[in-house]
Design an enzyme around this catalytic site. Structure first.
Site, PDB file in Angstrom:
ATOM      1  N   HIS A  76       0.694  -1.341  -0.081  1.00  0.00           N
ATOM      2  CA  HIS A  76       0.375  -0.287  -0.457  1.00  0.00           C
ATOM      3  C   HIS A  76       0.846   1.488   0.064  1.00  0.00           C
ATOM      4  CE1 HIS A  76      -3.959   2.295   1.569  1.00  0.00           C
ATOM      5  NE2 HIS A  76      -2.125   3.181   2.071  1.00  0.00           N
ATOM      6  N   GLU A  77       2.496   1.403   0.937  1.00  0.00           N
ATOM      7  CA  GLU A  77       2.867   2.164   1.023  1.00  0.00           C
ATOM      8  C   GLU A  77       3.923   2.724  -0.153  1.00  0.00           C
ATOM      9  OE1 GLU A  77       1.949   4.203   3.022  1.00  0.00           O
ATOM     10  OE2 GLU A  77       1.163   2.828   4.899  1.00  0.00           O
ATOM     11  N   HIS A  80       1.379   4.498  -2.929  1.00  0.00           N
ATOM     12  CA  HIS A  80       1.739   5.338  -2.607  1.00  0.00           C
ATOM     13  C   HIS A  80       2.347   6.652  -3.497  1.00  0.00           C
ATOM     14  CE1 HIS A  80      -1.939   6.858  -0.447  1.00  0.00           C
ATOM     15  NE2 HIS A  80      -1.476   6.035   1.045  1.00  0.00           N
ATOM     16  N   HIS A  86      -5.391   6.737  -2.341  1.00  0.00           N
ATOM     17  CA  HIS A  86      -6.822   6.285  -1.860  1.00  0.00           C
ATOM     18  C   HIS A  86      -7.724   6.210  -2.852  1.00  0.00           C
ATOM     19  CE1 HIS A  86      -4.852   7.082   2.327  1.00  0.00           C
ATOM     20  NE2 HIS A  86      -3.921   5.400   2.434  1.00  0.00           N
TER      21      HIS A  86
HETATM   22 ZN    ZN Z   1      -2.418   5.163   2.681  1.00  0.00          ZN
END
Ligand code: ZN
Length: 204
Positions: A76-77, A80, A86
């Protein structure tokens, strides 16, 4: 968990991304313009958004906060850091979820701001299975829902699964393909393929 184990989780996360896309990762070297800098200097799990505008992109994954329990959070990171937002911040999210503002403390309301259409990949529809999607009770006061599905989307088969993806969805993979040119005869390094954006995003 030892430091070696923690590093292993991060490497495993990068391997999972590499296995599904054309992105490859290597150790940063002197002279690299853009690189990810994994650290545990701060509490929480968050990453600076965007890649390719010069310098380090901090990916803070503090094991004391569960950020390295498995590969889910590092993936997830890293997404980013690769420039992805998101899913519930999409410009068109109101078609899919209704934010329950009254259940969210003021300090956390900004987590549910909508972003302009330009920040999304409009060719891909809203994806409840995205690894970038929050759970429906994220930041909900006292476990109350912060989002409910719109009537149109109430047929999602497993509401509990929303926001709990442990791997990139098909759409997540497609978006990386699209952003980083994986559909092309891809041989060049991906540095600079995507416009970096530099604002800091604290994440769930
Ligand atoms: Zn996030």
């Amino acid at each position: 968990m030892s430091a070696t184990d923690e590093e292993g989780i991060i490497i495993e996360a990068m391997d999972e991304i590499s296995a599904e896309t054309c992105l490859t990762f290597r150790a940063a070297e002197v002279g690299d313009n853009d690189y990810l800098s994994f650290q545990q200097l701060q509490s929480g799990c968050f990453a600076e958004l965007g890649y390719g505008s010069g310098g380090a992109r901090v990916v803070n994954v503090n094991s004391l906060d569960g950020c390295l329990d498995d590969t889910t959070t590092p993936i997830h990171e890293i997404m980013h850091a690769l420039g992805f937002e998101h899913e519930q911040s999409r410009y068109d999210r109101d078609l899919y979820v209704e934010v329950q503002w009254e259940n969210i403390d003021a300090a956390y309301k900004s987590n549910f701001n909508k972003l302009p259409r330009t920040y999304a990949f409009p060719q891909y529809s809203f994806d409840f299975n995205s690894v970038m999607m929050y759970t429906l009770d994220a930041f909900g006061r006292g476990g109350r829902p912060s989002m409910v599905l719109t009537p149109k989307k109430a047929n999602v088969t497993d509401e509990y699964a929303v926001g709990r993806a442990t791997n990139m969805s098909t759409s997540d993979i497609d978006r990386i393909f699209s952003a980083y040119g994986c559909y092309d005869d891809y041989e060049e390094p991906y540095v600079g393929r995507m416009n970096g954006r530099t604002h800091r995003l604290t994440i769930f």
